[in-house]
Design an enzyme around this catalytic site. Structure first.
Site, PDB file in Angstrom:
ATOM      1  N   ARG A  95       6.615  -4.330 -20.101  1.00 26.98           N
ATOM      2  CA  ARG A  95       8.017  -3.931 -19.969  1.00 26.98           C
ATOM      3  C   ARG A  95       8.449  -4.083 -18.510  1.00 26.98           C
ATOM      4  NH1 ARG A  95       8.315  -4.665 -24.557  1.00 26.98           N
ATOM      5  NH2 ARG A  95       8.832  -3.223 -26.227  1.00 26.98           N
ATOM      6  N   HIS A 118      11.624 -12.841 -22.417  1.00 24.92           N
ATOM      7  CA  HIS A 118      11.013 -11.883 -23.354  1.00 24.92           C
ATOM      8  C   HIS A 118      10.597 -12.591 -24.657  1.00 24.92           C
ATOM      9  CE1 HIS A 118      10.908  -7.351 -24.442  1.00 24.92           C
ATOM     10  NE2 HIS A 118      10.041  -8.007 -25.184  1.00 24.92           N
TER      11      HIS A 118
HETATM   12  P1  NDP Z   1      -1.382  -0.407 -27.958  1.00 25.32           P
HETATM   13  O1  NDP Z   1      -0.743   0.906 -28.207  1.00 25.32           O
HETATM   14  O2  NDP Z   1      -2.237  -0.983 -29.009  1.00 25.32           O
HETATM   15  O3  NDP Z   1      -2.257  -0.334 -26.619  1.00 25.32           O
HETATM   16  C1  NDP Z   1      -1.841   0.317 -25.483  1.00 25.32           C
HETATM   17  C2  NDP Z   1      -2.979   0.355 -24.475  1.00 25.32           C
HETATM   18  O4  NDP Z   1      -2.483   0.915 -23.253  1.00 25.32           O
HETATM   19  C3  NDP Z   1      -4.151   1.247 -24.925  1.00 25.32           C
HETATM   20  O5  NDP Z   1      -5.370   0.652 -24.578  1.00 25.32           O
HETATM   21  C4  NDP Z   1      -3.939   2.530 -24.117  1.00 25.32           C
HETATM   22  O6  NDP Z   1      -5.121   3.246 -23.822  1.00 25.32           O
HETATM   23  C5  NDP Z   1      -3.361   1.942 -22.837  1.00 25.32           C
HETATM   24  N1  NDP Z   1      -2.629   2.993 -22.102  1.00 25.32           N
HETATM   25  C6  NDP Z   1      -1.566   3.712 -22.507  1.00 25.32           C
HETATM   26  N2  NDP Z   1      -1.214   4.601 -21.558  1.00 25.32           N
HETATM   27  C7  NDP Z   1      -2.097   4.453 -20.553  1.00 25.32           C
HETATM   28  C8  NDP Z   1      -2.277   5.089 -19.303  1.00 25.32           C
HETATM   29  N3  NDP Z   1      -1.474   6.106 -18.904  1.00 25.32           N
HETATM   30  N4  NDP Z   1      -3.289   4.692 -18.514  1.00 25.32           N
HETATM   31  C9  NDP Z   1      -4.123   3.681 -18.906  1.00 25.32           C
HETATM   32  N5  NDP Z   1      -4.013   3.027 -20.086  1.00 25.32           N
HETATM   33  C10 NDP Z   1      -3.006   3.413 -20.897  1.00 25.32           C
HETATM   34  O7  NDP Z   1      -0.198  -1.401 -27.577  1.00 25.32           O
HETATM   35  P2  NDP Z   1      -0.113  -2.977 -27.827  1.00 25.32           P
HETATM   36  O8  NDP Z   1      -1.317  -3.614 -27.255  1.00 25.32           O
HETATM   37  O9  NDP Z   1       0.238  -3.248 -29.220  1.00 25.32           O
HETATM   38  O10 NDP Z   1       1.196  -3.354 -26.961  1.00 25.32           O
HETATM   39  C11 NDP Z   1       1.258  -3.069 -25.570  1.00 25.32           C
HETATM   40  C12 NDP Z   1       2.673  -3.250 -25.059  1.00 25.32           C
HETATM   41  O11 NDP Z   1       2.997  -4.632 -24.995  1.00 25.32           O
HETATM   42  C13 NDP Z   1       3.780  -2.679 -25.937  1.00 25.32           C
HETATM   43  O12 NDP Z   1       3.912  -1.284 -25.742  1.00 25.32           O
HETATM   44  C14 NDP Z   1       4.991  -3.433 -25.459  1.00 25.32           C
HETATM   45  O13 NDP Z   1       5.603  -2.755 -24.390  1.00 25.32           O
HETATM   46  C15 NDP Z   1       4.412  -4.752 -24.952  1.00 25.32           C
HETATM   47  N6  NDP Z   1       4.827  -5.890 -25.787  1.00 25.32           N
HETATM   48  C16 NDP Z   1       5.533  -6.919 -25.235  1.00 25.32           C
HETATM   49  C17 NDP Z   1       5.915  -8.011 -25.978  1.00 25.32           C
HETATM   50  C18 NDP Z   1       6.598  -9.180 -25.387  1.00 25.32           C
HETATM   51  O14 NDP Z   1       7.028 -10.069 -26.130  1.00 25.32           O
HETATM   52  N7  NDP Z   1       6.691  -9.298 -24.084  1.00 25.32           N
HETATM   53  C19 NDP Z   1       5.609  -8.069 -27.400  1.00 25.32           C
HETATM   54  C20 NDP Z   1       4.833  -6.967 -27.893  1.00 25.32           C
HETATM   55  C21 NDP Z   1       4.491  -5.918 -27.101  1.00 25.32           C
HETATM   56  P3  NDP Z   1      -6.017   3.910 -24.977  1.00 25.32           P
HETATM   57  O15 NDP Z   1      -6.655   2.731 -25.701  1.00 25.32           O
HETATM   58  O16 NDP Z   1      -6.990   4.717 -24.239  1.00 25.32           O
HETATM   59  O17 NDP Z   1      -5.094   4.682 -25.850  1.00 25.32           O
HETATM   60  C1  OXD Z   2       7.698  -5.637 -28.721  1.00 23.46           C
HETATM   61  C2  OXD Z   2       8.426  -6.670 -27.982  1.00 23.46           C
HETATM   62  O1  OXD Z   2       7.463  -4.552 -28.207  1.00 23.46           O
HETATM   63  O2  OXD Z   2       8.778  -7.697 -28.579  1.00 23.46           O
HETATM   64  O3  OXD Z   2       7.316  -5.934 -29.887  1.00 23.46           O
HETATM   65  O4  OXD Z   2       8.647  -6.503 -26.790  1.00 23.46           O
END
Ligand code: NDP
Ligand code: OXD
Length: 310
Positions: free
Chosen positions: A225, A273
């Site tokens: 983000r 994006h």
């Molecule tokens: P998940 O919820 O599967 O994974 C999130 C990861 O972040 C987990 O490993 C979690 O740790 C870690 N995390 C969360 N908070 C913290 C913290 N405070 N400190 C350290 N690690 C942390 O999410 P996804 O992998 O599915 O997606 C990640 C992000 O990607 C989405 O939230 C979105 O913002 C972005 N995204 C962007 C897209 C784009 O097109 N650009 C498309 C899709 C998603 P733990 O495993 O310990 O819980």
């Molecule tokens: C998502 C994105 O979070 O597209 O799925 O950014």
């Protein structure tokens, strides 16, 4: 009848609606803002809903997020905390994200930017290829997307360091967790990939301190983000040479405003994006599965934790 409401501004929802009606024959689909009887709505399917509307539906049983990131749903102060939020997790969406990250990493690693400049100058100049086994890649976020990217990069021979909130044990990946281990994780990383959810804890994490903890001349890839990044700190890190470049797919304000300094910065690559795209081709099955689960009283998958914010 099971009544659902889609709150999503897209030109073409026809395919999704047709597929949902085929899979769930007794479904009744409404498109926001046309809802005569809010009390009938049992599921909301959405992406960036208007603030404050969630409390209008007293019989809501589930909110299905069309995106992986759910911060725009959680932002609603009237969100009924007892209604589960399910996010779309889908293998093709994950693969597309990994493709984007591989492309960005390899462009940096194989000096694509330098060769572009050399071509422009019509200058034939082979450069030494640095060892893949020395190019440490740091991945912030070892969730669905971060883990897949880490594993695919590992198969190409890159040493991977991943960082998460809770401890992890992933074969062949050096895993770090918590704020205390962030600097240690970053210390060798030539490339940093951000795949964190946007929460109070992660906002602004791509900042001066983070960049300074990496080796000089490192590369940043932000696909999570825009609010993860402190834009001023990135520009300073590029000016000082602490970072050699950045590939950005997400921005605090989207579309990226006209005349924003990132547009014309020679060391910044911008995409609108699109690192991965969730569209109706991939949505139907996870939505249908979630609705079946809720109707059958079964355990839902990919449920967001309200307390953690992701
Ligand atoms: P998940 O919820 O599967 O994974 C999130 C990861 O972040 C987990 O490993 C979690 O740790 C870690 N995390 C969360 N908070 C913290 C913290 N405070 N400190 C350290 N690690 C942390 O999410 P996804 O992998 O599915 O997606 C990640 C992000 O990607 C989405 O939230 C979105 O913002 C972005 N995204 C962007 C897209 C784009 O097109 N650009 C498309 C899709 C998603 P733990 O495993 O310990 O819980
Ligand atoms: C998502 C994105 O979070 O597209 O799925 O950014």
């Amino acid at each position: 009848m099971f009544s659902i409401l889609i709150i999503y501004e897209a030109e073409n929802l026809e395919l999704l609606i047709t597929e949902l009606k085929t899979s769930i024959p007794d479904i009744d689909v409404h498109i926001w803002p046309e809802v005569e009887n809010p009390e009938k709505i049992e599921a909301i399917i959405t992406w960036k809903p208007p603030l404050g509307i969630m409390s209008k539906f007293p019989n809501l049983k589930v909110i299905i997020s069309l995106g992986a990131g759910v911060e725009d749903i959680l932002r609603d102060p009237n969100l009924p905390q007892d209604v589960p939020i399910v996010r779309i997790v889908e293998p093709c969406v994950t693969s597309r994200m990994t493709e984007y990250i591989l492309l960005a990493v390899l462009r940096f690693h194989r000096q694509a930017f330098t060769y572009q400049r050399l071509q422009k100058a019509q200058h034939w100049k082979p450069l030494p290829i640095s060892k893949t086994s020395s190019c440490y890649i740091g991945i912030l976020g070892l969730g669905v997307l971060g883990t897949d990217a880490a594993q695919k990069l590992k198969t190409l021979g890159f040493p991977i360091r991943g960082w998460s909130r809770t401890p992890k044990n992933i074969d062949g990946i050096e895993c770090f967790y918590g704020r205390d281990q962030l600097k240690l994780c970053l210390s060798k990383c030539r490339v940093l990939v951000c795949l964190l959810p946007l929460t109070l804890q992660t906002k602004g994490i791509l900042n001066h301190e983070t960049f300074s903890a990496m080796p000089c001349g490192s590369y940043l890839i932000n696909v999570a983000r825009g609010e993860h990044l402190v834009e001023k700190d990135l520009l300073e890190a590029l000016d000082s040479g602490q970072l050699s470049g950045a590939c950005l797919d997400v921005f605090s304000k989207e579309p990226l405003p006209e005349n924003h300094p990132f547009w014309s910065h020679p060391q910044i690559t911008i995409t609108p994006h699109i690192a991965t795209q969730t569209n109706s081709e991939y949505w139907t099955q996870p939505i249908v599965d979630a609705i079946h689960c809720i109707r059958a009283g079964q355990t839902l998958k990919n449920v967001v934790n309200y307390q953690q914010g992701y």
